[in-house]
Design an enzyme around this catalytic site. Structure first.
Site, PDB file in Angstrom:
ATOM      1  N   CYS A 112       0.708  -1.329   0.074  1.00 17.73           N
ATOM      2  CA  CYS A 112      -0.015   0.021   0.009  1.00 17.73           C
ATOM      3  C   CYS A 112       0.738   1.310  -0.096  1.00 17.73           C
ATOM      4  O   CYS A 112       0.457   2.299  -0.332  1.00 17.73           O
ATOM      5  CB  CYS A 112      -1.015  -0.143   1.258  1.00 17.73           C
ATOM      6  SG  CYS A 112      -1.748  -1.687   1.506  1.00 17.73           S
ATOM      7  N   HIS A 252      -3.315   6.717   2.699  1.00 12.75           N
ATOM      8  CA  HIS A 252      -3.735   5.193   2.505  1.00 12.75           C
ATOM      9  C   HIS A 252      -5.105   4.963   3.006  1.00 12.75           C
ATOM     10  O   HIS A 252      -5.479   5.109   4.125  1.00 12.75           O
ATOM     11  CB  HIS A 252      -2.589   4.432   2.725  1.00 12.75           C
ATOM     12  CG  HIS A 252      -3.310   2.961   2.519  1.00 12.75           C
ATOM     13  ND1 HIS A 252      -3.842   2.740   1.362  1.00 12.75           N
ATOM     14  CD2 HIS A 252      -3.115   1.882   3.156  1.00 12.75           C
ATOM     15  CE1 HIS A 252      -4.165   1.358   1.375  1.00 12.75           C
ATOM     16  NE2 HIS A 252      -3.678   0.874   2.460  1.00 12.75           N
ATOM     17  N   ASN A 282     -10.248  -0.767   0.280  1.00 14.94           N
ATOM     18  CA  ASN A 282      -8.807  -0.755   0.299  1.00 14.94           C
ATOM     19  C   ASN A 282      -8.286  -1.202  -1.200  1.00 14.94           C
ATOM     20  O   ASN A 282      -8.118  -2.285  -1.295  1.00 14.94           O
ATOM     21  CB  ASN A 282      -8.057  -1.513   1.509  1.00 14.94           C
ATOM     22  CG  ASN A 282      -6.617  -1.264   1.395  1.00 14.94           C
ATOM     23  OD1 ASN A 282      -6.056  -1.020   0.762  1.00 14.94           O
ATOM     24  ND2 ASN A 282      -6.064  -1.993   2.673  1.00 14.94           N
TER      25      ASN A 282
HETATM   26  N1  ACO Z   1     -18.586  -9.443   9.678  1.00 18.40           N
HETATM   27  C1  ACO Z   1     -18.880  -9.622  10.916  1.00 18.40           C
HETATM   28  N2  ACO Z   1     -17.988 -10.047  11.714  1.00 18.40           N
HETATM   29  C2  ACO Z   1     -16.668  -9.939  11.527  1.00 18.40           C
HETATM   30  C3  ACO Z   1     -16.311  -9.944  10.306  1.00 18.40           C
HETATM   31  C4  ACO Z   1     -16.878  -9.530   9.324  1.00 18.40           C
HETATM   32  N3  ACO Z   1     -16.761  -8.929   8.002  1.00 18.40           N
HETATM   33  N4  ACO Z   1     -14.801  -9.852  10.470  1.00 18.40           N
HETATM   34  C5  ACO Z   1     -14.674 -10.375  11.637  1.00 18.40           C
HETATM   35  N5  ACO Z   1     -15.711 -10.543  12.255  1.00 18.40           N
HETATM   36  C6  ACO Z   1     -15.799 -10.436  13.552  1.00 18.40           C
HETATM   37  C7  ACO Z   1     -14.683 -11.750  14.153  1.00 18.40           C
HETATM   38  O1  ACO Z   1     -14.970 -13.053  13.916  1.00 18.40           O
HETATM   39  C8  ACO Z   1     -14.631 -11.397  15.814  1.00 18.40           C
HETATM   40  O2  ACO Z   1     -15.799 -12.156  16.206  1.00 18.40           O
HETATM   41  P1  ACO Z   1     -15.534 -12.768  17.781  1.00 18.40           P
HETATM   42  O3  ACO Z   1     -15.275 -11.554  18.553  1.00 18.40           O
HETATM   43  O4  ACO Z   1     -16.997 -13.526  18.055  1.00 18.40           O
HETATM   44  O5  ACO Z   1     -14.350 -13.516  17.564  1.00 18.40           O
HETATM   45  C9  ACO Z   1     -15.052 -10.366  15.774  1.00 18.40           C
HETATM   46  O6  ACO Z   1     -15.671  -9.614  14.496  1.00 18.40           O
HETATM   47  C10 ACO Z   1     -13.983  -8.865  16.080  1.00 18.40           C
HETATM   48  O7  ACO Z   1     -12.967  -9.388  15.101  1.00 18.40           O
HETATM   49  P2  ACO Z   1     -11.614  -8.276  15.223  1.00 18.40           P
HETATM   50  O8  ACO Z   1     -10.569  -9.063  14.033  1.00 18.40           O
HETATM   51  O9  ACO Z   1     -11.090  -8.195  16.463  1.00 18.40           O
HETATM   52  O10 ACO Z   1     -12.177  -7.003  14.659  1.00 18.40           O
HETATM   53  P3  ACO Z   1     -11.496  -5.560  14.664  1.00 18.40           P
HETATM   54  O11 ACO Z   1     -12.178  -4.797  15.540  1.00 18.40           O
HETATM   55  O12 ACO Z   1     -10.055  -5.650  14.919  1.00 18.40           O
HETATM   56  O13 ACO Z   1     -11.718  -5.299  13.273  1.00 18.40           O
HETATM   57  C11 ACO Z   1     -10.280  -4.916  11.177  1.00 18.40           C
HETATM   58  C12 ACO Z   1     -11.059  -5.853  12.077  1.00 18.40           C
HETATM   59  C13 ACO Z   1     -11.280  -4.054  10.774  1.00 18.40           C
HETATM   60  C14 ACO Z   1      -9.511  -5.590   9.951  1.00 18.40           C
HETATM   61  C15 ACO Z   1      -9.336  -4.187  12.082  1.00 18.40           C
HETATM   62  O14 ACO Z   1      -8.520  -4.984  12.716  1.00 18.40           O
HETATM   63  C16 ACO Z   1      -8.540  -3.216  11.356  1.00 18.40           C
HETATM   64  O15 ACO Z   1      -8.979  -2.161  10.904  1.00 18.40           O
HETATM   65  N6  ACO Z   1      -7.231  -3.364  11.163  1.00 18.40           N
HETATM   66  C17 ACO Z   1      -6.485  -2.598  10.457  1.00 18.40           C
HETATM   67  C18 ACO Z   1      -5.928  -3.273   9.367  1.00 18.40           C
HETATM   68  C19 ACO Z   1      -6.376  -2.853   8.172  1.00 18.40           C
HETATM   69  O16 ACO Z   1      -7.034  -1.616   7.816  1.00 18.40           O
HETATM   70  N7  ACO Z   1      -5.991  -3.478   7.178  1.00 18.40           N
HETATM   71  C20 ACO Z   1      -6.291  -3.222   5.864  1.00 18.40           C
HETATM   72  C21 ACO Z   1      -5.271  -3.817   5.037  1.00 18.40           C
HETATM   73  S1  ACO Z   1      -3.734  -3.710   5.365  1.00 18.40           S
HETATM   74  C22 ACO Z   1      -3.170  -2.359   4.696  1.00 18.40           C
HETATM   75  O17 ACO Z   1      -3.792  -1.532   3.834  1.00 18.40           O
HETATM   76  C23 ACO Z   1      -1.883  -2.075   4.671  1.00 18.40           C
END
Ligand code: ACO
Length: 325
Positions: A112, A252, A282
């Site tokens: 990215c 980004h 993204n």
């Molecule tokens: N829909 C519904 N529930 C979901 C989904 C979904 N699409 N995805 C995960 N869940 C559930 C999980 O299973 C988990 O359930 P549980 O509590 O029963 O185990 C719960 O939601 C929480 O999951 P987490 O992964 O802990 O959720 P989090 O709040 O961390 O959000 C996210 C996930 C959005 C990916 C976050 O971690 C994030 O924004 N991370 C930054 C990474 C990023 O933005 N990456 C983009 C690509 S990388 C880049 O561009 C460099």
């Protein structure tokens, strides 16, 4: 002083729009979960066109907007983690498509942050050699490295490309950059692994599970906020400027919550961050140039404005660039 100036910008995205509700029909998710956790409402997904289609379209638009001919192009760099082939590079495919027979063409991989790394390389070529101009593009079809049954990743990404045409100038342009990498952390964000399978070993042929995007979301979140904040601070401090001197920050587009944290911690009004993640998701190396192209297209930038591009991505990598428009 010789500088590298942005002369034109362009973007090209697939026509097909996939909404959060569309995804809720194939995995256990909801519009509410995706919007609240990421800010994404919809994304563009290829109907079969590969990355070269979008990056070539961007190159053609750039030449048209800048009113330059193909044989005048000196350099083509494409940033991508989802090229059509291992070889040839996307840049060479663009070169053929537009007929830029005098250009040097190659790809860079910095996920990215790729567009910023590619701009950084082009800036060096233009300032320290006889190169007069460059076409720089970030483009992806991430949809081909997504496991569409994995709700934790398939809701995040989109396809598309964006780019800029650069020219040698006497002032303005790219003023300062801060880029970096931390390979120790590479395992928190991976995609596109191909196992070494041949007739002399026992690795099974076929798609390796690590072909698909894998991410430790929380670690990526922590990495992004920590490094982007540090990088933005460094760029502003070393140039003796504050957020008030900057017209727009173009981050980004990975997650709106990451940008909210950065905005709060650095006391920069959120409105100063140009966001379009709700419509594109993204798009990795394409996200910053697609956003830049939208700003430009809307007439929101005037010559002389200062802007900052900032990104982070797989590798892990990050990069921030101060530009006078
Ligand atoms: N829909 C519904 N529930 C979901 C989904 C979904 N699409 N995805 C995960 N869940 C559930 C999980 O299973 C988990 O359930 P549980 O509590 O029963 O185990 C719960 O939601 C929480 O999951 P987490 O992964 O802990 O959720 P989090 O709040 O961390 O959000 C996210 C996930 C959005 C990916 C976050 O971690 C994030 O924004 N991370 C930054 C990474 C990023 O933005 N990456 C983009 C690509 S990388 C880049 O561009 C460099």
């Amino acid at each position: 002083m010789i500088r590298t100036r942005v002369i034109a910008t362009a973007a090209s995205v697939p026509e097909q729009i996939i909404t959060n509700d569309d995804l809720a029909r194939i995995v256990d998710t909801s519009d509410e979960w995706i919007s609240q956790r990421t800010g994404i409402k919809e994304r563009r997904i290829s109907s079969g066109e590969n990355t070269s289609v979008f990056v070539s379209d961007v190159a053609k638009q750039l030449m048209e907007k800048a009113e330059v001919t193909a044989d005048s192009i000196d350099l083509i760099i494409v940033a991508s983690v989802t090229p059509d082939y291992g070889t040839p590079s996307l840049a060479c495919m663009v070169q053929k498509e537009i007929g830029a027979s005098n250009a040097v063409a190659f790809d860079v991989v910095a996920a990215c942050s790729g567009f910023i790394f590619a701009l950084s390389i082009a800036d060096k070529y233009i300032r320290s050699s006889g190169y007069e101009n460059a076409i720089i593009i970030g483009g992806e079809t991430l949809s081909k490295v997504i496991d569409w049954s994995d709700r934790s990743t398939c809701v995040l990404f989109g396809d598309g490309a964006g780019g800029a045409y650069l020219e040698k100038a006497q002032d303005g342009g790219i003023l300062f950059e801060e880029i970096g990498s931390d390979g120790k952390m590479y395992e928190i964000l991976t995609a596109g692994y191909t196992a070494c399978s041949n007739v002399f070993n026992e690795n099974p042929a076929g798609v390796d599970p690590l072909w698909y995007a894998h991410m430790d979301g929380r670690e990526v979140f922590k990495f992004a906020t920590k490094n982007v904040i540090k990088s933005l601070n460094k760029v502003m401090e070393e140039n003796n400027i504050t957020q008030e001197d900057i017209k727009y920050f173009i981050p980004h587009q990975a997650n709106v919550r990451i940008v909210e944290v950065i905005s709060k911690k650095l006391d920069i009004p959120f409105e100063k961050f140009y966001m379009n993640i709700e419509r594109f998701g993204n798009t990795s190396s394409a996200s910053i140039p697609i956003a830049l192209s939208e700003l430009d297209e809307k007439g929101l930038l005037e010559r002389g404005d200062q802007i900052i591009l900032t990104g982070f991505g797989g590798g892990m990598t990050w990069g921030t660039m101060l530009i006078t428009w």
